[in-house]
Scaffold this motif. Sequence first.
Motif, PDB file in Angstrom:
ATOM      1  N   HIS A   1       0.848  -1.183   0.000  1.00 15.33           N
ATOM      2  CA  HIS A   1       0.000   0.000   0.000  1.00 15.33           C
ATOM      3  C   HIS A   1       0.885   1.235   0.000  1.00 15.33           C
ATOM      4  O   HIS A   1       2.090   1.157   0.228  1.00 15.33           O
ATOM      5  CB  HIS A   1      -0.899   0.048   1.247  1.00 15.33           C
TER       6      HIS A   1
ATOM      7  N   MET B   1      -9.611   3.114  -1.478  1.00 13.93           N
ATOM      8  CA  MET B   1      -8.795   3.078  -0.257  1.00 13.93           C
ATOM      9  C   MET B   1      -8.359   4.507   0.075  1.00 13.93           C
ATOM     10  O   MET B   1      -7.294   4.971  -0.322  1.00 13.93           O
ATOM     11  CB  MET B   1      -7.592   2.147  -0.444  1.00 13.93           C
TER      12      MET B   1
ATOM     13  N   TRP C   1      -0.379   2.725  -4.200  1.00 10.76           N
ATOM     14  CA  TRP C   1       0.006   1.518  -4.935  1.00 10.76           C
ATOM     15  C   TRP C   1      -1.269   0.753  -5.264  1.00 10.76           C
ATOM     16  O   TRP C   1      -2.071   0.471  -4.371  1.00 10.76           O
ATOM     17  CB  TRP C   1       0.935   0.613  -4.103  1.00 10.76           C
ATOM     18  N   PHE C   2      -1.466   0.390  -6.510  1.00 13.34           N
ATOM     19  CA  PHE C   2      -2.708  -0.278  -6.924  1.00 13.34           C
ATOM     20  C   PHE C   2      -2.757  -1.673  -6.320  1.00 13.34           C
ATOM     21  O   PHE C   2      -2.177  -2.613  -6.821  1.00 13.34           O
ATOM     22  CB  PHE C   2      -2.815  -0.336  -8.454  1.00 13.34           C
ATOM     23  N   CYS C   3      -3.502  -1.800  -5.213  1.00 13.95           N
ATOM     24  CA  CYS C   3      -3.374  -2.968  -4.343  1.00 13.95           C
ATOM     25  C   CYS C   3      -4.541  -3.926  -4.448  1.00 13.95           C
ATOM     26  O   CYS C   3      -4.483  -5.050  -3.943  1.00 13.95           O
ATOM     27  CB  CYS C   3      -3.244  -2.487  -2.903  1.00 13.95           C
TER      28      CYS C   3
ATOM     29  N   HIS D   1      -8.907  -0.441  -4.924  1.00 11.24           N
ATOM     30  CA  HIS D   1      -7.784   0.440  -4.563  1.00 11.24           C
ATOM     31  C   HIS D   1      -8.179   1.914  -4.593  1.00 11.24           C
ATOM     32  O   HIS D   1      -7.815   2.689  -3.707  1.00 11.24           O
ATOM     33  CB  HIS D   1      -6.617   0.164  -5.520  1.00 11.24           C
TER      34      HIS D   1
ATOM     35  N   CYS E   1      -4.434   5.703  -1.029  1.00 12.88           N
ATOM     36  CA  CYS E   1      -3.412   4.679  -1.254  1.00 12.88           C
ATOM     37  C   CYS E   1      -2.867   4.846  -2.667  1.00 12.88           C
ATOM     38  O   CYS E   1      -3.617   5.018  -3.618  1.00 12.88           O
ATOM     39  CB  CYS E   1      -4.018   3.292  -1.068  1.00 12.88           C
TER      40      CYS E   1
END
Length: 638
Positions: free
Chosen positions: A583, A629, A620-622, A626, A618
């Motif tokens: 993340h 987030m 980072w493409f998690c 995402h 967030c």
Amino acid sequence: MSDKSKTDNEIDKSGLSRRGFLGATAVTGAGALVGVTALGSAVMSRESWAAAVKESQQNIHVAPGELDDYYGFWSGGHQGEVRVMGVPSMRELMRIPVFNVDSATGWGLTNESRHIMGESAKFLNGDCHHPHISMTDGKYDGKYLFINDKANTRVARIRLDIFKCDKMITVPNCQAIHGLRLQKVPYTKYVFANAEFVIPHPNDGKVFDLQDENSYTMYNVIDAEKMEMAFQIIVDGNLDNTDADYTGRFTAATCYNSEKAYDLGGMMRNERDWVVVFDIEAAEKAVKAGKFTTLGDSKVPVLDGRKKGDADSQFTRYIPVPKNPHGLNTSSDGKYFIANGKLSPTVSMIEIARLPDLFAGKLKDPRDTIAAEVELGLGPLHTTFDGRGNAYTTLFLDSQVVKWNMAEAVRAYNGEKVNYIKQKLDVHYQPGHIHASLCETSEADGKWLVALCKFGKDRFLPTGPLHPENDQLIDISGDEMKLVHDGPTYAEPHDCIMARRDQIKTKKVWDRNDPFFAPTVEMAKKDGINLEQDNKVIRDGNKVRVYMTSVAPVYGVTEFTVKQGDEVTVVITNLDMIEDVSHGFVMTNHGVSMEISPQQTSSITFIADKPGLHWYYCSWFCHALHMEMVGRMLVEPA
Ligand code: CUK
Ligand code: CUA
Ligand code: CA
């Protein structure tokens, strides 16, 4: 150069007149150095190269799903980072921010990174040149990678289990750490770091005279495990590059400014400068016996390695070599320190087995340690090895890599008619460093060679006035060197290093006890926080600490309130256990960004100086959710 070296070899055939250029009269200025370069006179066109290398391309194709055989660690030069490449695919695998500020990971922004950078976190730039991997018994042990910062006189260490910088020190009493190498045997106890520039001591603005006896530079010996200064050795002249031997006793460094001159003309005055050889065991003994001084406020033991008149110090010997030498490379068979002549078309091979006698006073002349002065071509800068008795030297001015046989070069120097030059390969253009797989260990395997070319003109799509450099991959597994790949790189990988992939063992997920974020864990403990569970805001006057967890795709705290002017520290612990679910945390319009990889704790501190609602998200493409987030910081006006 010695007359002995003028044998019937390929150099003579290819025309000495051009080569003689730098012999005696070459010193008309830096313009001349670049003036004769092969930039405009490449022997083959880009297209014909492309055709010629088509078949060898097979060797470097690493298909989807396949892994590279080698890790390559590339210095990012004055960009300040380390880049991790797969070899032979030359695909970039990762970047490790070190002396730069990195927007993605938050290096230079997070509390963890700033703690590691210490005082020097105030510098936003760096200039790294020499990445080197720690060794045990002359082989890579995969523990650490060390790298210098010439710009701000620092040395950093990268942990190779997590690919993060974990220590950084500023070398005291010096300016510009340039050459850097590691002790090879019995293990990397020491990092050896050359401070390049001569400065007055104390440097307090009262003396500016470089010829003054209190103007000097120092060879720096750093404890690799503690990352603290072990001792410093004052030298005559300046220092450029360095390397260590395979006995653990000696190191050597090139000096190009034996003249202690201020300007170009002055620095090129002497036909010979020198290589300083250090007896590290003798220096260690002197330090243990308390026979040292200190400088100013610094507590670092300082030894004087300068000559007093004709008398050598017990730690140093000065071996004259031609002319403004640059690279210093220990041959992988452990026999030679090789100094690359730069302004001389030669490299000087110093026989390491003769050094004990030199220090014992048994040799009349330090030059008696020279096994050969090998004529190679114009502008030799750095040399590497294939473990089969061959050396490969970059010829900056000729834009070539020359492959030569070391044993045959020694025989030729002693008067035999041997052609020690095996091949000259055009590279594109002006190569500096050169590195063969595992070449600075006893396991040099002679598979791949990288030539780091300073000019990439016409090899790539144009990118405006600033051109990329060109890192060329050369297959050296056969009798002939074959160029197989052009790799554009951003400013400026002076040097790179390659290790077998089995020599680097990385973690896939952070260990919760990792010392990387230990200071943050300590802070949380004082706040009574359990980082693996708690989502809590702690108020401490105008300091606010927001502790939260993250599990894809939610933060444990999605809204918190502070007062305008509060100093806010956001601490996030990523509870995801799954490999690759990193993340990020970005507070919009606050210059705040950081990485939180699985099981990592990261923290960042900023001033909430604007009233209103501020989204955080967030980065980072998690997860499929995402984008969702997110959270909000509510700032009440003061
Ligand atoms: S130095 Cu750049 S080409 Cu800093 Cu190792 Cu020789
Ligand atoms: Cu977490 Cu994107
Ligand atoms: Ca010089």
